[in-house]
Design a protein around this motif. Structure first.
Motif, short mmCIF file in Angstrom:
data_model
loop_
_atom_site.label_atom_id
_atom_site.label_comp_id
_atom_site.label_asym_id
_atom_site.label_seq_id
_atom_site.Cartn_x
_atom_site.Cartn_y
_atom_site.Cartn_z
N MET A 1 0.85 -1.18 0.00
CA MET A 1 0.00 0.00 0.00
C MET A 1 0.88 1.23 0.00
O MET A 1 1.90 1.29 0.69
CB MET A 1 -0.90 -0.04 1.24
CG MET A 1 -1.65 1.21 1.54
SD MET A 1 -2.72 1.05 2.99
CE MET A 1 -4.11 1.92 2.37
N LYS A 2 0.49 2.23 -0.78
CA LYS A 2 1.21 3.51 -0.85
C LYS A 2 0.23 4.61 -0.47
O LYS A 2 -0.91 4.63 -0.93
CB LYS A 2 1.71 3.77 -2.27
CG LYS A 2 2.60 2.70 -2.83
CD LYS A 2 4.01 2.98 -2.50
CE LYS A 2 4.90 1.97 -3.23
NZ LYS A 2 6.19 1.89 -2.65
N ASP A 31 -5.14 4.64 -0.48
CA ASP A 31 -4.07 3.98 -1.23
C ASP A 31 -3.97 4.67 -2.59
O ASP A 31 -4.94 4.71 -3.35
CB ASP A 31 -4.40 2.50 -1.40
CG ASP A 31 -3.26 1.72 -2.03
OD1 ASP A 31 -2.25 2.32 -2.46
OD2 ASP A 31 -3.39 0.48 -2.11
N GLU A 34 0.20 3.44 -7.83
CA GLU A 34 1.29 4.00 -8.65
C GLU A 34 1.03 5.45 -9.06
O GLU A 34 1.88 6.07 -9.69
CB GLU A 34 1.50 3.13 -9.89
CG GLU A 34 1.92 1.71 -9.56
CD GLU A 34 3.19 1.64 -8.74
OE1 GLU A 34 4.17 2.35 -9.06
OE2 GLU A 34 3.20 0.89 -7.74
N ILE A 55 4.65 7.34 0.59
CA ILE A 55 5.30 6.45 1.55
C ILE A 55 4.63 5.07 1.51
O ILE A 55 3.50 4.93 1.07
CB ILE A 55 5.25 7.00 2.99
CG1 ILE A 55 3.81 7.11 3.49
CG2 ILE A 55 5.98 8.32 3.09
CD1 ILE A 55 3.69 7.38 4.97
N ASP A 56 5.37 4.09 1.98
CA ASP A 56 4.81 2.75 2.16
C ASP A 56 4.01 2.71 3.44
O ASP A 56 4.36 3.36 4.43
CB ASP A 56 5.93 1.71 2.24
CG ASP A 56 6.64 1.52 0.92
OD1 ASP A 56 5.96 1.50 -0.11
OD2 ASP A 56 7.88 1.38 0.93
N ALA A 57 2.92 1.96 3.40
CA ALA A 57 2.08 1.78 4.58
C ALA A 57 1.47 0.39 4.52
O ALA A 57 1.46 -0.25 3.47
CB ALA A 57 0.98 2.83 4.62
N GLU A 58 1.00 -0.06 5.66
CA GLU A 58 0.28 -1.33 5.68
C GLU A 58 -1.16 -1.07 6.09
O GLU A 58 -1.43 -0.20 6.91
CB GLU A 58 0.95 -2.32 6.62
CG GLU A 58 1.01 -1.89 8.06
CD GLU A 58 1.77 -2.86 8.94
OE1 GLU A 58 1.10 -3.61 9.68
OE2 GLU A 58 3.01 -2.85 8.88
N ALA A 67 4.80 2.60 7.28
CA ALA A 67 5.79 1.55 7.49
C ALA A 67 7.03 2.05 8.23
O ALA A 67 7.62 1.32 9.02
CB ALA A 67 6.20 0.93 6.15
N HIS A 68 7.42 3.27 8.00
CA HIS A 68 8.65 3.81 8.59
C HIS A 68 8.33 4.58 9.87
O HIS A 68 7.35 5.32 9.93
CB HIS A 68 9.36 4.72 7.58
CG HIS A 68 10.75 5.06 7.97
ND1 HIS A 68 11.05 6.09 8.82
CD2 HIS A 68 11.93 4.50 7.63
CE1 HIS A 68 12.36 6.15 9.00
NE2 HIS A 68 12.92 5.19 8.29
#
Length: 98
Positions: A1-2, A31, A34, A55-58, A67-68
């Protein structure tokens, strides 16, 4: 997921792209897949947000979780005082109270 984040130009608050606009609550983040970079360019060009980035996420039952750790702190606030974190149900969240 972004997901897409940045800072609101008028308040400086951390904001999250909801799919239709910006929210102060990470739980509202959509989300972007792309398409995040193109949304970021358009929103920054329209001067609605400063320095947006993907950013990346869950996905969690409570909404996206970055994620970070840096972005989790941006999403939830101070790490040493849980009572100061941003609470989505609080109608005054993001408002200055004196």
């Amino acid at each position: 997921m972004k997901i897409l984040t940045g800072n609101d130009l008028s308040s400086g608050d951390v904001v999250w792209w909801s799919g239709t606009g910006w929210s102060r609550h990470v739980e509202d983040a959509a989300d972007v897949g792309e398409g995040g970079e193109s949304i970021a360019r358009a929103e920054e060009g329209a001067r609605r947000v400063n320095v947006p980035y993907v950013i990346d996420a869950e996905a969690t039952p409570d909404g996206p979780r970055p994620a970070h750790i840096k972005d989790r702190v941006r999403a939830l606030g101070p790490t040493v005082r849980p009572d100061l974190t941003l609470k989505p149900a609080d109608p005054l969240a993001g408002e200055w109270v004196i």
